[in-house]
Write a protein that holds these residues in place. Structure first.
Motif, mmCIF file in Angstrom:
data_model
loop_
_atom_site.group_PDB
_atom_site.id
_atom_site.type_symbol
_atom_site.label_atom_id
_atom_site.label_comp_id
_atom_site.label_asym_id
_atom_site.label_seq_id
_atom_site.Cartn_x
_atom_site.Cartn_y
_atom_site.Cartn_z
ATOM 1 N N THR A 1 0.851 -1.150 0.114
ATOM 2 C CA THR A 1 0.025 0.098 -0.017
ATOM 3 C C THR A 1 0.908 1.151 -0.006
ATOM 4 O OG1 THR A 1 -0.155 0.267 2.312
ATOM 5 C CG2 THR A 1 -1.836 -1.272 1.511
ATOM 6 N N ARG A 2 0.229 2.307 -0.275
ATOM 7 C CA ARG A 2 1.184 3.664 -0.431
ATOM 8 C C ARG A 2 0.375 4.668 0.207
ATOM 9 N NH1 ARG A 2 -2.162 6.286 -3.398
ATOM 10 N NH2 ARG A 2 -2.160 5.855 -5.365
ATOM 11 N N PHE A 3 0.997 5.997 0.652
ATOM 12 C CA PHE A 3 0.338 7.007 0.854
ATOM 13 C C PHE A 3 0.950 8.147 -0.092
ATOM 14 C CE2 PHE A 3 -0.136 10.881 3.511
ATOM 15 C CZ PHE A 3 -1.334 11.197 3.088
ATOM 16 N N ALA A 4 0.309 8.821 -0.923
ATOM 17 C CA ALA A 4 1.060 9.600 -2.090
ATOM 18 C C ALA A 4 0.815 10.941 -1.972
ATOM 19 C CB ALA A 4 0.685 9.032 -3.272
ATOM 20 N N PRO A 5 1.039 11.759 -1.113
ATOM 21 C CA PRO A 5 0.512 13.117 -0.891
ATOM 22 C C PRO A 5 1.121 14.047 -1.914
ATOM 23 C CG PRO A 5 1.811 12.714 0.867
ATOM 24 C CD PRO A 5 1.819 11.539 0.254
ATOM 25 N N SER A 6 0.479 15.080 -2.226
ATOM 26 C CA SER A 6 1.237 16.120 -2.742
ATOM 27 C C SER A 6 1.787 16.968 -2.006
ATOM 28 C CB SER A 6 0.127 16.817 -3.839
ATOM 29 O OG SER A 6 -0.384 16.012 -4.751
ATOM 30 N N PRO A 7 3.134 17.407 -1.800
ATOM 31 C CA PRO A 7 3.687 18.259 -0.730
ATOM 32 C C PRO A 7 3.349 19.960 -0.931
ATOM 33 C CG PRO A 7 5.179 17.610 -2.327
ATOM 34 C CD PRO A 7 3.907 16.960 -2.912
ATOM 35 N N ALA B 1 1.460 9.564 -14.066
ATOM 36 C CA ALA B 1 2.477 9.501 -13.100
ATOM 37 C C ALA B 1 2.051 8.116 -12.005
ATOM 38 C CB ALA B 1 3.141 10.711 -12.464
ATOM 39 N N VAL B 2 0.941 8.470 -11.414
ATOM 40 C CA VAL B 2 0.373 7.560 -10.232
ATOM 41 C C VAL B 2 0.186 6.111 -10.967
ATOM 42 C CG1 VAL B 2 -2.381 7.897 -10.975
ATOM 43 C CG2 VAL B 2 -1.458 7.816 -8.410
ATOM 44 N N VAL B 3 -0.301 5.914 -12.408
ATOM 45 C CA VAL B 3 -0.205 4.653 -12.543
ATOM 46 C C VAL B 3 0.967 4.095 -12.811
ATOM 47 C CG1 VAL B 3 -1.029 3.276 -14.767
ATOM 48 C CG2 VAL B 3 -2.435 4.886 -14.070
ATOM 49 N N GLU C 1 -12.383 11.711 -3.983
ATOM 50 C CA GLU C 1 -12.435 12.671 -5.082
ATOM 51 C C GLU C 1 -11.480 12.327 -6.414
ATOM 52 O OE1 GLU C 1 -11.218 12.969 -2.023
ATOM 53 O OE2 GLU C 1 -8.962 13.718 -2.255
ATOM 54 N N HIS C 2 -10.882 10.911 -6.209
ATOM 55 C CA HIS C 2 -10.164 10.241 -7.251
ATOM 56 C C HIS C 2 -11.064 9.391 -7.694
ATOM 57 C CE1 HIS C 2 -6.680 12.466 -6.626
ATOM 58 N NE2 HIS C 2 -6.559 12.411 -5.513
ATOM 59 N N LEU C 3 -11.931 8.786 -7.202
ATOM 60 C CA LEU C 3 -12.898 7.712 -7.838
ATOM 61 C C LEU C 3 -13.257 7.948 -9.432
ATOM 62 C CD1 LEU C 3 -14.537 5.213 -7.376
ATOM 63 C CD2 LEU C 3 -16.439 6.506 -6.956
ATOM 64 N N THR D 1 1.389 14.053 -16.136
ATOM 65 C CA THR D 1 0.188 14.517 -15.469
ATOM 66 C C THR D 1 -0.045 13.634 -14.388
ATOM 67 O OG1 THR D 1 -1.212 13.217 -16.779
ATOM 68 C CG2 THR D 1 -0.838 15.390 -17.615
ATOM 69 N N PHE D 2 -0.669 13.810 -13.459
ATOM 70 C CA PHE D 2 -1.083 13.192 -12.163
ATOM 71 C C PHE D 2 -1.538 11.683 -12.757
ATOM 72 C CE2 PHE D 2 -4.792 11.344 -10.067
ATOM 73 C CZ PHE D 2 -4.163 10.875 -8.878
ATOM 74 N N HIS D 3 -2.446 11.644 -13.781
ATOM 75 C CA HIS D 3 -2.919 10.320 -14.074
ATOM 76 C C HIS D 3 -1.906 9.404 -14.534
ATOM 77 C CE1 HIS D 3 -6.849 12.010 -13.921
ATOM 78 N NE2 HIS D 3 -6.613 13.102 -15.032
ATOM 79 N N PHE E 1 5.984 11.031 -2.880
ATOM 80 C CA PHE E 1 5.342 12.568 -3.018
ATOM 81 C C PHE E 1 5.245 12.732 -4.224
ATOM 82 C CE2 PHE E 1 8.278 13.185 1.150
ATOM 83 C CZ PHE E 1 6.934 13.657 2.052
ATOM 84 N N GLU E 2 4.172 13.158 -4.344
ATOM 85 C CA GLU E 2 3.473 13.577 -5.880
ATOM 86 C C GLU E 2 3.640 15.164 -5.949
ATOM 87 O OE1 GLU E 2 -0.132 11.386 -6.788
ATOM 88 O OE2 GLU E 2 1.171 9.426 -6.839
ATOM 89 N N ASP E 3 4.902 15.326 -6.635
ATOM 90 C CA ASP E 3 5.444 16.699 -6.498
ATOM 91 C C ASP E 3 5.418 17.371 -7.943
ATOM 92 O OD1 ASP E 3 7.384 15.307 -7.313
ATOM 93 O OD2 ASP E 3 8.939 16.269 -6.299
ATOM 94 N N ILE F 1 -5.344 2.900 -1.883
ATOM 95 C CA ILE F 1 -6.370 3.615 -1.108
ATOM 96 C C ILE F 1 -6.156 5.233 -0.958
ATOM 97 C CG2 ILE F 1 -7.115 3.477 1.315
ATOM 98 C CD1 ILE F 1 -5.692 0.745 1.636
ATOM 99 N N ARG F 2 -7.368 5.623 -1.335
ATOM 100 C CA ARG F 2 -7.076 7.219 -1.380
ATOM 101 C C ARG F 2 -8.808 7.743 -1.237
ATOM 102 N NH1 ARG F 2 -5.557 7.170 -7.773
ATOM 103 N NH2 ARG F 2 -7.403 6.072 -8.586
ATOM 104 N N GLY F 3 -8.453 9.103 -1.519
ATOM 105 C CA GLY F 3 -9.918 9.975 -1.268
ATOM 106 C C GLY F 3 -10.903 9.776 -2.286
HETATM 107 N N1 GLU Z 1 -1.487 13.068 -4.869
HETATM 108 C C1 GLU Z 1 -2.877 12.726 -4.742
HETATM 109 C C2 GLU Z 1 -3.414 13.538 -3.819
HETATM 110 O O1 GLU Z 1 -2.602 13.982 -2.974
HETATM 111 C C3 GLU Z 1 -2.868 11.072 -4.695
HETATM 112 C C4 GLU Z 1 -3.643 10.495 -5.163
HETATM 113 C C5 GLU Z 1 -3.556 8.883 -5.022
HETATM 114 O O2 GLU Z 1 -3.496 8.615 -3.852
HETATM 115 O O3 GLU Z 1 -3.524 8.220 -6.084
HETATM 116 O O4 GLU Z 1 -4.544 13.424 -3.912
#
Ligand code: GLU
Length: 542
Positions: free
Chosen positions: A16-22, A190-192, A208-210, A186-188, A64-66, A204-206
């Motif tokens: 699993t991962r947590f991928a915040p934008s800093p 990079a995340v994949v 808003e990304h569904l 783009t985010f799409h 970090f999704e920077d 696992i994420r918020g």
């Molecule tokens: N960087 C995205 C955010 O902060 C994370 C998206 C994800 O977890 O896939 O909302």
């Protein structure tokens, strides 16, 4: 809905991962997402809960999704990492973060863990897509061609199907910026690429990304990567139904300033360059500057709405009750179990019990969790936690222990003892009548021919004879014997007048602890000051 596969194969690690934008502090919603992701990896490591038979182990990654370069900062990375560690959510793999003990160098074999450092990897995958004819150039950017309907299963929201013609051909690579060697994804995209190369099994994420997920699923399929299990978590709302967001601080600050006035002379005392123009912009609603909002709120003694983990820390919450509360905010173990130990949460957690409905933040419940957790601490541990509260007061360890004893049963937050006990550190040097609550003065000092003042003088004599260390036990004994020798009614006969004298009010923690914290010299000084103010009044009216 068929329950989704929780683990592709029992010998593959659960990742699993947590991928915040800093781009800011760790928001409470992000903290909950990080918690759920951390718990799942932990279950796989411990082979408990849904992963009882899982032999592949588990891993939790911080990434970090920077890619938003203008808004990303290393200061924010550090803040996020600190908040996660404060919550106890340590990661197995992640980037080097300066100033974070244990993470000064990167850990893990799937790095780098910052998207800005992974550009060549995105370009490799782009080349594959290009070779297969799945992308086309558009104004310097690169778009992905969507040709197929997409169906995917979300652990919370179930099966989602989207028709190909409802998904635009989306940009996966931005136009190259001047001076850069490589274009940014783009985010799409990079995340994949990251989740696939890092072998993430559970995204696992918020929620808003569904709506982004069909695009991600399409990319996975075309790139030939195994899809992860997606699990989207509901949003966290304020009690009034609005989304809990950092703008809430600006909202609260505007409300306070509307009520108390928008004068800004006090800004001059803060002495920070450029503050006046920031304040003006804030007032004109051109900015929601968080620092300005906090300054206004503090200036008017209005509580700062807690939104980020750092806000909860300053308000004096302990990490475990906050996590326990967050775990239940959007998930429930079934039955009426509420307070969970760490281990119990890790045993019981399952993704399919996450709620679909948005969660309402119930501050009273959190406060109650916190109060119980504080009273479960030993006095020693509570004293440790009180280190740093109140900020700016250097309290010796023995005194901190007494503060802990004084507030152990009643404190709801770590900040409360120092707030409720503010008078201990500061009481007007040369108090006039206004420093004392009139009701308390009347009842405990002046009533019945100033009986209270007379008792206060006797108590002063008894206290003056004590040693300078002013031990709580010695104070207690001296006051009890003062009550007895003088035939007073009970301890309150001296304790209440003393409270008024040292705090201006009739409410303080146990009197012997209170006086000890104030210290002998200061206690006597306050008693004398009080006698001076009210003996005249008593004689004049008597
Ligand atoms: N960087 C995205 C955010 O902060 C994370 C998206 C994800 O977890 O896939 O909302």
């Amino acid at each position: 809905m068929a329950s989704p596969e929780i683990s592709p194969s029992p010998d593959r690690p659960v990742v699993t991962r947590f991928a915040p934008s800093p781009t800011g502090n760790l928001h409470i919603g992000g903290a909950r997402t990080a918690l759920y992701a951390w718990v799942v990896a932990e279950q796989a490591k411990r082979r408990v809960g849904p992963f009882k038979d899982h032999i592949g182990g588990g891993r939790f990654i911080l990434r970090f999704e920077d890619t938003d370069r203008a808004r990303s900062s290393t200061a924010s990375e550090k803040q996020i990492a600190e908040s996660m560690l404060w919550l106890g959510l340590d990661w197995d793999e992640g980037p080097a973060i300066q100033g974070i003990a244990g993470h000064e160098t990167a850990t893990g074999e799937h790095g780098p863990y910052r998207q800005s450092e992974r550009l060549p990897l995105y370009h490799q995958q782009l080349d594959r897509l290009r070779a297969a004819g799945h992308v086309y150039d558009d104004d310097g950017a690169v778009r992905f061609k969507v040709t197929q309907d997409v169906t995917f299963v979300d652990a919370v929201y179930g099966t989602v199907t989207v028709k190909a013609d409802e998904i635009e051909d989306f940009v996966i690579m931005k136009r190259k910026a001047e001076g850069d060697d490589l274009a940014y994804p783009t985010f799409h995209f990079a995340v994949v690429v990251d989740d696939a190369l890092m072998e993430v099994t559970h995204v696992i994420r918020g929620v808003e990304h569904l709506s982004n997920t069909p695009k991600h699923a399409a990319l996975y399929d075309v790139l030939g990567f195994d899809r992860p299990l997606w699990c989207h978590t509901p949003s966290i709302m304020n009690p009034d139904g609005s989304k809990m967001s950092k703008r809430d601080k600006a909202k609260a600050a505007r409300k306070a300033a509307d009520q108390f006035g928008w004068e800004d002379e006090w800004l001059a005392d803060v002495g920070v360059e450029g503050l006046a123009s920031k304040f003006a912009a804030f007032r004109a609603k051109e900015s929601d500057d968080e620092e300005i909002a906090k300054m206004i709120l503090m200036k008017h003694g209005t509580p700062i709405p807690e939104i980020d983990v750092t806000d909860f820390i300053s308000s004096g919450y302990l990490a475990w009750p906050l996590l326990n509360y967050l775990a239940l905010l959007g998930w429930n173990p079934g039955g009426d179990t509420e307070r969970l130990s760490h281990d119990r949460l890790i045993d019981l957690f399952t993704l399919d019990r996450i709620n679909k409905a948005n969660s309402r933040f119930d501050r009273d419940k959190l406060v109650d969790f916190n109060r119980q957790a504080i009273s479960d601490l030993s006095i020693d541990a509570f004293a440790d936690e009180l280190d740093g509260y109140p900020s700016g007061v250097d309290l010796s360890r023995p005194k901190r222990l007494v503060l802990a004893r004084a507030f152990h049963e009643r404190a709801r937050t770590l900040a409360e003892p120092s707030q409720a006990g503010r008078f201990i550190w500061s009481f007007t040097e040369d108090p006039g009548e206004a420093a004392y609550e009139p009701k308390a003065v009347k009842k405990w000092l002046l009533k019945n021919d100033a009986q209270g003042l007379a008792n206060l003088e006797r108590a002063r004599q008894a206290l003056a004879e004590l040693d300078d260390d002013f031990a709580p036990e010695a104070i207690e004994a001296a006051l009890n014997s003062c009550v007895e020798t003088n035939g007073m009614k009970n301890l309150g006969s001296v304790a209440q007048p003393l409270r008024v004298a040292v705090s201006g009010t009739a409410v303080t923690p146990p009197i012997h602890l209170t006086l000890h914290l104030i210290g002998k010299a200061e206690t006597l000084r306050r008693i004398d000051a009080c006698l001076k103010v009210f003996k005249g009044t008593a004689e004049a009216s008597g």
